[in-house]
Every structure is written in structure tokens, then in C-alpha cells.
Design an enzyme around this catalytic site. Structure first.
Site, PDB file in Angstrom:
ATOM      1  N   TYR A  73     -15.571   1.186   8.909  1.00  0.00           N
ATOM      2  CA  TYR A  73     -14.099   1.243   8.932  1.00  0.00           C
ATOM      3  C   TYR A  73     -13.622   1.862  10.249  1.00  0.00           C
ATOM      4  O   TYR A  73     -12.734   1.326  10.925  1.00  0.00           O
ATOM      5  CB  TYR A  73     -13.601   2.059   7.729  1.00  0.00           C
ATOM      6  CG  TYR A  73     -12.151   2.478   7.820  1.00  0.00           C
ATOM      7  CD1 TYR A  73     -11.130   1.593   7.483  1.00  0.00           C
ATOM      8  CD2 TYR A  73     -11.800   3.774   8.221  1.00  0.00           C
ATOM      9  CE1 TYR A  73      -9.791   1.980   7.566  1.00  0.00           C
ATOM     10  CE2 TYR A  73     -10.478   4.168   8.293  1.00  0.00           C
ATOM     11  CZ  TYR A  73      -9.474   3.274   7.973  1.00  0.00           C
ATOM     12  OH  TYR A  73      -8.157   3.668   8.044  1.00  0.00           O
ATOM     13  N   GLU A 119     -10.148   8.818  11.565  1.00  0.00           N
ATOM     14  CA  GLU A 119     -11.546   8.408  11.353  1.00  0.00           C
ATOM     15  C   GLU A 119     -12.197   7.992  12.668  1.00  0.00           C
ATOM     16  O   GLU A 119     -13.421   8.009  12.783  1.00  0.00           O
ATOM     17  CB  GLU A 119     -11.601   7.225  10.379  1.00  0.00           C
ATOM     18  CG  GLU A 119     -11.832   7.585   8.929  1.00  0.00           C
ATOM     19  CD  GLU A 119     -13.219   8.129   8.641  1.00  0.00           C
ATOM     20  OE1 GLU A 119     -14.204   7.459   8.943  1.00  0.00           O
ATOM     21  OE2 GLU A 119     -13.308   9.242   8.099  1.00  0.00           O
ATOM     22  N   ALA A 160      -4.879  -3.213   5.765  1.00  0.00           N
ATOM     23  CA  ALA A 160      -6.280  -2.944   6.104  1.00  0.00           C
ATOM     24  C   ALA A 160      -7.116  -2.874   4.836  1.00  0.00           C
ATOM     25  O   ALA A 160      -6.582  -2.633   3.746  1.00  0.00           O
ATOM     26  CB  ALA A 160      -6.408  -1.608   6.840  1.00  0.00           C
ATOM     27  N   GLN A 161      -8.425  -3.068   4.988  1.00  0.00           N
ATOM     28  CA  GLN A 161      -9.377  -2.573   3.995  1.00  0.00           C
ATOM     29  C   GLN A 161      -9.522  -1.121   4.418  1.00  0.00           C
ATOM     30  O   GLN A 161     -10.213  -0.818   5.382  1.00  0.00           O
ATOM     31  CB  GLN A 161     -10.690  -3.371   4.072  1.00  0.00           C
ATOM     32  CG  GLN A 161     -11.685  -3.082   2.953  1.00  0.00           C
ATOM     33  CD  GLN A 161     -12.078  -1.620   2.823  1.00  0.00           C
ATOM     34  OE1 GLN A 161     -11.497  -0.882   1.980  1.00  0.00           O
ATOM     35  NE2 GLN A 161     -13.009  -1.150   3.603  1.00  0.00           N
ATOM     36  N   GLY A 201       0.826  -1.206   0.000  1.00  0.00           N
ATOM     37  CA  GLY A 201       0.000   0.000   0.000  1.00  0.00           C
ATOM     38  C   GLY A 201       0.863   1.260   0.000  1.00  0.00           C
ATOM     39  O   GLY A 201       2.105   1.190  -0.014  1.00  0.00           O
ATOM     40  N   GLN A 202       0.187   2.405   0.032  1.00  0.00           N
ATOM     41  CA  GLN A 202       0.914   3.689  -0.001  1.00  0.00           C
ATOM     42  C   GLN A 202       1.938   3.795   1.133  1.00  0.00           C
ATOM     43  O   GLN A 202       3.140   4.008   0.900  1.00  0.00           O
ATOM     44  CB  GLN A 202      -0.072   4.855   0.120  1.00  0.00           C
ATOM     45  CG  GLN A 202       0.613   6.200   0.342  1.00  0.00           C
ATOM     46  CD  GLN A 202      -0.340   7.336   0.674  1.00  0.00           C
ATOM     47  OE1 GLN A 202      -0.648   8.130  -0.196  1.00  0.00           O
ATOM     48  NE2 GLN A 202      -0.793   7.430   1.911  1.00  0.00           N
ATOM     49  N   ASP A 203       1.480   3.632   2.370  1.00  0.00           N
ATOM     50  CA  ASP A 203       2.380   3.839   3.514  1.00  0.00           C
ATOM     51  C   ASP A 203       3.410   2.728   3.600  1.00  0.00           C
ATOM     52  O   ASP A 203       4.574   2.977   3.964  1.00  0.00           O
ATOM     53  CB  ASP A 203       1.581   3.866   4.824  1.00  0.00           C
ATOM     54  CG  ASP A 203       0.685   5.076   4.933  1.00  0.00           C
ATOM     55  OD1 ASP A 203       0.589   5.840   3.963  1.00  0.00           O
ATOM     56  OD2 ASP A 203       0.072   5.259   6.003  1.00  0.00           O
ATOM     57  N   LYS A 211     -11.376   0.076  13.148  1.00  0.00           N
ATOM     58  CA  LYS A 211     -10.086   0.648  13.578  1.00  0.00           C
ATOM     59  C   LYS A 211     -10.084   0.942  15.080  1.00  0.00           C
ATOM     60  O   LYS A 211      -9.040   0.854  15.736  1.00  0.00           O
ATOM     61  CB  LYS A 211      -9.806   1.937  12.800  1.00  0.00           C
ATOM     62  CG  LYS A 211      -9.235   1.706  11.406  1.00  0.00           C
ATOM     63  CD  LYS A 211      -7.780   1.261  11.458  1.00  0.00           C
ATOM     64  CE  LYS A 211      -7.170   1.155  10.087  1.00  0.00           C
ATOM     65  NZ  LYS A 211      -5.807   0.620  10.096  1.00  0.00           N
ATOM     66  N   LEU A 266       0.184  -2.186   8.965  1.00  0.00           N
ATOM     67  CA  LEU A 266      -0.419  -1.182   8.081  1.00  0.00           C
ATOM     68  C   LEU A 266      -1.495  -1.783   7.186  1.00  0.00           C
ATOM     69  O   LEU A 266      -2.211  -1.065   6.496  1.00  0.00           O
ATOM     70  CB  LEU A 266       0.661  -0.546   7.185  1.00  0.00           C
ATOM     71  CG  LEU A 266       1.919  -0.021   7.869  1.00  0.00           C
ATOM     72  CD1 LEU A 266       2.794   0.714   6.863  1.00  0.00           C
ATOM     73  CD2 LEU A 266       1.578   0.906   9.019  1.00  0.00           C
ATOM     74  N   HIS A 290      -3.207  11.307   4.954  1.00  0.00           N
ATOM     75  CA  HIS A 290      -1.931  11.616   4.308  1.00  0.00           C
ATOM     76  C   HIS A 290      -1.908  10.983   2.925  1.00  0.00           C
ATOM     77  O   HIS A 290      -2.389   9.881   2.715  1.00  0.00           O
ATOM     78  CB  HIS A 290      -0.741  11.177   5.170  1.00  0.00           C
ATOM     79  CG  HIS A 290      -0.878   9.812   5.733  1.00  0.00           C
ATOM     80  ND1 HIS A 290      -1.634   9.537   6.845  1.00  0.00           N
ATOM     81  CD2 HIS A 290      -0.370   8.634   5.324  1.00  0.00           C
ATOM     82  CE1 HIS A 290      -1.578   8.264   7.107  1.00  0.00           C
ATOM     83  NE2 HIS A 290      -0.825   7.676   6.184  1.00  0.00           N
ATOM     84  N   ASP A 314      -2.044 -13.483   4.914  1.00  0.00           N
ATOM     85  CA  ASP A 314      -3.244 -12.654   4.908  1.00  0.00           C
ATOM     86  C   ASP A 314      -3.588 -12.302   6.353  1.00  0.00           C
ATOM     87  O   ASP A 314      -3.456 -13.145   7.252  1.00  0.00           O
ATOM     88  CB  ASP A 314      -4.398 -13.440   4.276  1.00  0.00           C
ATOM     89  CG  ASP A 314      -5.555 -12.532   3.909  1.00  0.00           C
ATOM     90  OD1 ASP A 314      -5.816 -12.360   2.707  1.00  0.00           O
ATOM     91  OD2 ASP A 314      -6.200 -11.981   4.834  1.00  0.00           O
ATOM     92  N   THR A 370      -6.262   5.753  13.224  1.00  0.00           N
ATOM     93  CA  THR A 370      -6.709   6.760  12.261  1.00  0.00           C
ATOM     94  C   THR A 370      -7.578   7.850  12.882  1.00  0.00           C
ATOM     95  O   THR A 370      -8.351   7.593  13.817  1.00  0.00           O
ATOM     96  CB  THR A 370      -7.526   6.092  11.132  1.00  0.00           C
ATOM     97  OG1 THR A 370      -8.228   7.107  10.398  1.00  0.00           O
ATOM     98  CG2 THR A 370      -8.545   5.102  11.660  1.00  0.00           C
TER      99      THR A 370
END
Ligand code: NAP
Ligand code: G4F
Length: 323
Positions: A150, A128, A83-84, A12-14, A154, A81, A180, A59, A126
Site C-alpha cells: 500500500y 505510510e 483507494a484500496q 469512504g470515511q473521508d 501511494k 480519495l 485520522h 472505477d 499518506t
């Protein structure tokens, strides 16, 4: 001695930025890689590190695979890191989100507890979780009020991290990261959706950009800055929770204007508001207070939103031009 790190969500991105940071510090970097039918290594390739990280099949929903990955990597530090991570999808796949984003963290914590409780653990919490905000600026003491499946998943993972720290004395820390972004951001998230569309419109490949709630406000920073905070948390003597944010908030509309203005286009000629992109419950505004991270980690966000959006538009223009 070479340190070893295991990153879930390395594709993923991070995960990609963190892997690059840790490789630069001399770590042996291992990634838990869930089997996908499509190519998921493009970010690692873009950073030029796809051959430097060691992938291990696994997984987050499968505890035995995480235990095997943890044993194989002999990790000193584990960064969870994976996650869905797309809020919108969490209403259409709430149970998968609970399993991967929530219980997945429990699986990683269990693996640490069972295999090597001396390893250090990072949980990707997060903003969120603040959802319907209970304070104008959110910090580590602000009560949570998640507004999506989500956010709820979290919150479970966050409190379990706190609980394992208190119950089993694990060196388990949570970074409560505000939004971010980067050129490696997934295309479904609003910043990248906008910068990709602006590039396509500029190059004559698309006419309009369809968005939902453009009045929502977010505290947006650069992912490259934020992964440094993750690493810093695991270098502290004591585990803890930290808010990581810029301390500034901006509407989706203003963020779009930066992108359109950068290429000399007028947003009003292209933006269409589409009810399909409104959410069943919205997080209207997020604004983080990173004072604790500033004081204890010596961390501050270096990249301004304008710089970030320009960087993303330029990267998308290059990509779309080559396609
Ligand atoms: P991302 O780009 O969506 O990456 C998610 C990663 O999780 C991907 O590598 C994905 O693998 C992996 N993954 C998904 N399901 C999995 C499963 N069942 N088993 C193992 N791996 C799985 O997310 P991100 O933006 O890098 O964010 C990293 C973490 O920080 C996430 O936990 C996210 O929720 C959290 N976070 C992000 C932000 C933000 O603004 N970016 C803010 C706060 C917290 P594939 O590539 O194979 O799909
Ligand atoms: O870019 P977004 O999808 O990010 P969101 O929902 O804030 O979540 C991101 O940040 C969280 C941290 O606070 C992470 F935990 C999470 O994993 C993820 O990385 O949406 C941002 C805002 C929302 O208010 C959304 O309603 O943009 C609004 N928006 C308006 N139109 C849109 C659109 N979002 C998306 N994705 N697509 C639209 O067309």
C-alpha cells in the site's frame, strides 16, 4: 458561480466528510461510485447527504469511466480519495492495490490533463510513505521508506502528482495525511475495531478483543478536521505538498485504554494478543510535524485523541444498541 467538485472515494470515511464540507460551502458535489454488490452509501446516509450528492458510475481502474465522470461533473476541483486503503490487505492483494491505489491516481491525473488541465487536483497521500521513519518527526522534507505494498503504491501516486505539477503545470497538491479516524471509520482499522468491540463487550454481545501489535504508535486525528485541510490546499494560489497531523503520538495500547476506561471496563480482562493480526513488516511509529500546514494554510488539528475515541465509542454503543 457555483463551483463543482468530483470526489473519488466519496463513499469512504473521508469522502463522506469532504462531501458534507463542500456541500456546506455551496459546491455541486459529484462522486465516482464503483459498483458494489453490497450497500456502500451508509456513511453518506449517516451524514444526511445521500440525496444531495450526485453519483456517477466509475472505477479508478477504468480511465474511460473517469474521463466520463470528469466531463459530466465539469469539476473545478477533483479530490482523489479512492483507494484500496487497508494496509493489511495490501499484502494479500498487492496487484489490485497497485492498480487502484497507484495507477488509479495516474488515471485521474490523465483525465484532468486531457479534459480540463485548469481543474485543481488533490491526491490523498499518506504517512505510510514514511514507513521506516528517517526522522523523529516527519515533515515534507523527510525521505520516504514505505513498508507495505500500500505504501509503495501511494508513493508512486504521490510522486506522479509532483511530476504532473512540474511537467504540465497542473494545480496538483498532495496532502500527506497521518492517521485520522471517526465514527465513520471502516471496521477493519484498529481504532474502530476497538471502539466497536468495547461497545459490544459493554452491552454483553462480545467477550474479548483480539489485536496484533499494540506497541505500534500512531499520530491520530479526527477525519472531520482533516478534510478541511484538503479543501484549503486547493484554495491556495500555488499547488504544494503538506503534512497534516496532530504532532502527538500514542500507542495502540494507550488508545485502547481510553476506550475501555470510558465505559468502566478493564482492558486486561478482555484483550487477547493474536499473532494473526501482526503484519509482515510494521510501521512502528509515526509522528507528524504539521508546521507548514499551520503556517501556510492556517490549519491545526482541533480534536484531541481522547475526545475522538469517546465520540467513536458513543457512536458504536448507539449502533450496537439499535442492532
Ligand atoms: P476508505 O474509507 O477506505 O475509502 C476508500 C474509498 O475508495 C471508498 O469510497 C471505496 O469505495 C473507494 N474505492 C475503492 N476501490 C475503488 C475503485 N476501484 N474505484 C473507485 N473507488 C474505489 O478510506 P479513507 O479512510 O476515507 O481514506 C481516503 C483516502 O485517504 C484513501 O486514499 C486513503 O488511502 C488515504 N489516506 C487515509 C488516511 C486515514 O487515516 N484515513 C491517512 C492517509 C491517507 P467503496 O466504499 O465502494 O468500497
Ligand atoms: O488502523 P490501522 O490498520 O492503520 P494503518 O496501518 O496505520 O493505516 C491507516 O493509516 C494510514 C496513514 O498512516 C493510511 F494511509 C491507511 O490508509 C490507513 O488509513 O493500524 C494501525 C496500527 C498498525 O501498527 C497495526 O499493526 O495498529 C496496529 N494493529 C494492532 N492490532 C492493528 C491491529 N491494526 C488493525 N487494523 N487490526 C488489528 O487487530
Amino acid at each position: 458561480m457555483t463551483k463543482s467538485a468530483l470526489i473519488t472515494g466519496i463513499t469512504g470515511q473521508d469522502g463522506a466528510y469532504l462531501a458534507k464540507l463542500l456541500l456546506g460551502k455551496g459546491y455541486a458535489v459529484f462522486g465516482l461510485n464503483a459498483r458494489r454488490s453490497s450497500d456502500n452509501l451508509w456513511r453518506l446516509r449517516e451524514l444526511g447527504i445521500d440525496n444531495d450528492v450526485q453519483m456517477i458510475d466509475g472505477d479508478l481502474a477504468d480511465l474511460s469511466s473517469i474521463i466520463r465522470a470528469f466531463q459530466a461533473s465539469k469539476a473545478d476541483e477533483v479530490y482523489n480519495l479512492g483507494a484500496q486503503s487497508f494496509v493489511g490487505t495490501s499484502w494479500t492483494q498487492p496487484l489490485l492495490t497497485a492498480n487502484v491505489t497507484g495507477v488509479g491516481a495516474a488515471n485521474v491525473l490523465e483525465a484532468v490533463r486531457l479534459v480540463n488541465p485548469d481543474a485543481r487536483f488533490y491526491q490523498a497521500s499518506t504517512s505510510e510513505m514514511f514507513g521506516l521513519i528517517q526522522a523523529e518527526r516527519q515533515n515534507e522534507n523527510t525521505p520516504f521508506y514505505p513498508r507495505s505494498p500500500y505504501g509503495v503504491a501511494k508513493l508512486y501516486a504521490h510522486w506522479l502528482t509532483v511530476n504532473y505539477r512540474e511537467s504540465f503545470k497542473l494545480h496538483a497538491s498532495s496532502g500527506i495525511l497521518f492517521n485520522h479516524e471517526s465514527p465513520l471509520r471502516g471496521i477493519e482499522f484498529v481504532t474502530r475495531k476497538v471502539t466497536d468491540a468495547v461497545a459490544r463487550i459493554k452491552l454483553g454481545k462480545q467477550k474479548e478483543l483480539r489485536l496484533g501489535n499494540i506497541d505500534a504508535k500512531r499520530d491520530w486525528g479526527f477525519a472531520g478536521d482533516y478534510v478541511e485541510a484538503m479543501w484549503l490546499m486547493l484554495q491556495q494560489d500555488k499547488p504544494d505538498d503538506y503534512v497534516i497531523a496532530t504532532g502527538k503520538t500514542t500507542t495502540v495500547r494507550e488508545m485502547c485504554e481510553i476506550a475501555f476506561n470510558h465505559v468502566g471496563l478493564n482492558i486486561n480482562d478482555h484483550l487477547v494478543i493474536d499473532p494473526a493480526f501482526f503484519r509482515p513488516a510494521e510501521v512502528d511509529i509515526l509522528l507528524g510535524d504539521p508546521a507548514k500546514a499551520n503556517a501556510k494554510l492556517g490549519w491545526t488539528a482541533k480534536t484531541q485523541l481522547e475526545q475522538l475515541i469517546v465520540m467513536m465509542v458513543e457512536a458504536d454503543i448507539t449502533r450496537v444498541s439499535k442492532a
